[in-house]
Design a protein around this motif. Sequence first.
Motif, PDB file in Angstrom:
ATOM      1  N   MET A 196       0.839  -1.191   0.000  1.00  0.00           N
ATOM      2  CA  MET A 196       0.000   0.000   0.000  1.00  0.00           C
ATOM      3  C   MET A 196       0.879   1.249   0.000  1.00  0.00           C
ATOM      4  O   MET A 196       1.700   1.445   0.893  1.00  0.00           O
ATOM      5  CB  MET A 196      -0.892  -0.020   1.237  1.00  0.00           C
ATOM      6  N   ALA A 197       0.708   2.078  -1.024  1.00  0.00           N
ATOM      7  CA  ALA A 197       1.481   3.310  -1.084  1.00  0.00           C
ATOM      8  C   ALA A 197       0.996   4.313  -0.047  1.00  0.00           C
ATOM      9  O   ALA A 197       1.791   5.026   0.569  1.00  0.00           O
ATOM     10  CB  ALA A 197       1.395   3.916  -2.484  1.00  0.00           C
ATOM     11  N   LYS A 198      -0.330   4.352   0.171  1.00  0.00           N
ATOM     12  CA  LYS A 198      -0.888   5.364   1.073  1.00  0.00           C
ATOM     13  C   LYS A 198      -2.131   4.833   1.763  1.00  0.00           C
ATOM     14  O   LYS A 198      -2.957   4.167   1.153  1.00  0.00           O
ATOM     15  CB  LYS A 198      -1.247   6.632   0.281  1.00  0.00           C
ATOM     16  N   LEU A 199      -2.234   5.149   3.046  1.00  0.00           N
ATOM     17  CA  LEU A 199      -3.470   4.917   3.793  1.00  0.00           C
ATOM     18  C   LEU A 199      -3.870   6.231   4.450  1.00  0.00           C
ATOM     19  O   LEU A 199      -3.112   6.801   5.234  1.00  0.00           O
ATOM     20  CB  LEU A 199      -3.286   3.843   4.864  1.00  0.00           C
ATOM     21  N   LYS A 200      -5.067   6.700   4.101  1.00  0.00           N
ATOM     22  CA  LYS A 200      -5.615   7.903   4.724  1.00  0.00           C
ATOM     23  C   LYS A 200      -6.900   7.517   5.431  1.00  0.00           C
ATOM     24  O   LYS A 200      -7.833   6.999   4.821  1.00  0.00           O
ATOM     25  CB  LYS A 200      -5.892   8.992   3.687  1.00  0.00           C
ATOM     26  N   LEU A 201      -6.939   7.789   6.719  1.00  0.00           N
ATOM     27  CA  LEU A 201      -8.071   7.414   7.555  1.00  0.00           C
ATOM     28  C   LEU A 201      -8.624   8.667   8.222  1.00  0.00           C
ATOM     29  O   LEU A 201      -7.922   9.332   8.986  1.00  0.00           O
ATOM     30  CB  LEU A 201      -7.612   6.402   8.606  1.00  0.00           C
ATOM     31  N   VAL A 220      -1.857   8.786   6.879  1.00  0.00           N
ATOM     32  CA  VAL A 220      -2.591   9.968   7.330  1.00  0.00           C
ATOM     33  C   VAL A 220      -3.705   9.500   8.259  1.00  0.00           C
ATOM     34  O   VAL A 220      -4.594   8.755   7.844  1.00  0.00           O
ATOM     35  CB  VAL A 220      -3.199  10.752   6.147  1.00  0.00           C
ATOM     36  N   LEU A 221      -3.653   9.928   9.516  1.00  0.00           N
ATOM     37  CA  LEU A 221      -4.695   9.624  10.495  1.00  0.00           C
ATOM     38  C   LEU A 221      -5.280  10.938  10.985  1.00  0.00           C
ATOM     39  O   LEU A 221      -4.570  11.755  11.570  1.00  0.00           O
ATOM     40  CB  LEU A 221      -4.126   8.839  11.678  1.00  0.00           C
ATOM     41  N   ASP A 222      -6.562  11.139  10.740  1.00  0.00           N
ATOM     42  CA  ASP A 222      -7.200  12.422  11.051  1.00  0.00           C
ATOM     43  C   ASP A 222      -8.475  12.175  11.837  1.00  0.00           C
ATOM     44  O   ASP A 222      -9.482  11.729  11.295  1.00  0.00           O
ATOM     45  CB  ASP A 222      -7.509  13.161   9.743  1.00  0.00           C
ATOM     46  N   SER A 223      -8.429  12.466  13.141  1.00  0.00           N
ATOM     47  CA  SER A 223      -9.632  12.338  13.966  1.00  0.00           C
ATOM     48  C   SER A 223     -10.202  13.698  14.332  1.00  0.00           C
ATOM     49  O   SER A 223     -11.059  13.809  15.204  1.00  0.00           O
ATOM     50  CB  SER A 223      -9.332  11.534  15.238  1.00  0.00           C
ATOM     51  N   ASP A 260       8.587   1.265   6.458  1.00  0.00           N
ATOM     52  CA  ASP A 260       8.613   1.850   5.117  1.00  0.00           C
ATOM     53  C   ASP A 260       7.999   3.243   5.047  1.00  0.00           C
ATOM     54  O   ASP A 260       7.883   3.818   3.962  1.00  0.00           O
ATOM     55  CB  ASP A 260       7.873   0.929   4.134  1.00  0.00           C
ATOM     56  N   LEU A 261       7.597   3.794   6.180  1.00  0.00           N
ATOM     57  CA  LEU A 261       6.952   5.105   6.174  1.00  0.00           C
ATOM     58  C   LEU A 261       7.888   6.190   5.660  1.00  0.00           C
ATOM     59  O   LEU A 261       9.053   6.266   6.050  1.00  0.00           O
ATOM     60  CB  LEU A 261       6.481   5.468   7.584  1.00  0.00           C
ATOM     61  N   GLU A 262       7.335   7.047   4.790  1.00  0.00           N
ATOM     62  CA  GLU A 262       8.065   8.202   4.277  1.00  0.00           C
ATOM     63  C   GLU A 262       7.349   9.509   4.609  1.00  0.00           C
ATOM     64  O   GLU A 262       7.989  10.546   4.757  1.00  0.00           O
ATOM     65  CB  GLU A 262       8.239   8.082   2.762  1.00  0.00           C
ATOM     66  N   VAL A 263       6.020   9.441   4.693  1.00  0.00           N
ATOM     67  CA  VAL A 263       5.200  10.612   5.013  1.00  0.00           C
ATOM     68  C   VAL A 263       4.244  10.226   6.135  1.00  0.00           C
ATOM     69  O   VAL A 263       3.533   9.217   6.034  1.00  0.00           O
ATOM     70  CB  VAL A 263       4.395  11.092   3.784  1.00  0.00           C
ATOM     71  N   VAL A 264       4.220  11.031   7.212  1.00  0.00           N
ATOM     72  CA  VAL A 264       3.338  10.768   8.349  1.00  0.00           C
ATOM     73  C   VAL A 264       2.598  12.054   8.701  1.00  0.00           C
ATOM     74  O   VAL A 264       3.225  13.068   9.021  1.00  0.00           O
ATOM     75  CB  VAL A 264       4.127  10.272   9.580  1.00  0.00           C
TER      76      VAL A 264
END
Length: 251
Positions: free
Chosen positions: A90-95, A126-129, A146-150
Amino acid sequence: MAASQSWKLREASSAGFDFLSNLPELIKVRILALLPLKEAVRTSTLSKSWRHTWFAIPSLVICEDGIGLQTLSEFIALVYRLLLSHIHSMAKLKLVFRGRYERSDIKEDLDKWINTLLEKHVHELVLDSGYYVTIEIPSDLFSLPDLEVVNLRGCELNVPKYFDGFKLVHSLKLEYVKLAGIEIERLILSCPQLKYFVIVTGHLAFDDLVIRSPSLVELEINADFKDLYLETPKLVTLSAELNDGDSGFID
């Protein structure tokens, strides 16, 4: 004549459906990547050839809008099921879960989906609550290699003692994240590739905000602190705004 036209329409429709079914898998994945996740998942009912295509979408964007779940635990459990179904890297997970969810015990569910991410080789998280829900992020987050962007918003972090650093992270954004000042310093220093850092603290205040990074190029601060210490030899851009309204910009 009418019967002939009807037959031709059915033939054309069948040909069009066969065309879609016979598309190369890579093309189908690219098509689904352009759709909202809910619509992409629905394509699994089109035909056998589309049934598992959405599993390979490189980026998952999961928003609670319109789902209609009552508790945060239900939402996190749904995310876990989706992650289990996604069988590829997975390249990106946005929640995003900004609703006023009823609080419940979600630690077990969060542990499950963070552990699932260990197998997905996620590069951007990306975790946005939002403002209404503050969740405590499991320590296994710091084991994702493997994270590059947090990007984290509305979370509580506790950097574990064993944390050896995000070796690949070049962009880090913390908004309304509950984290001690000394932990921020340690977290930044543990990202040797960090180029871009944003911190927005809201009502949280620090006596001292210390940022040490040999690689940092761009820094944005919206925080309440008495003293700011920078040890950033490669810094090019600094934007700072205090909660009392004072602001500054250096380029």
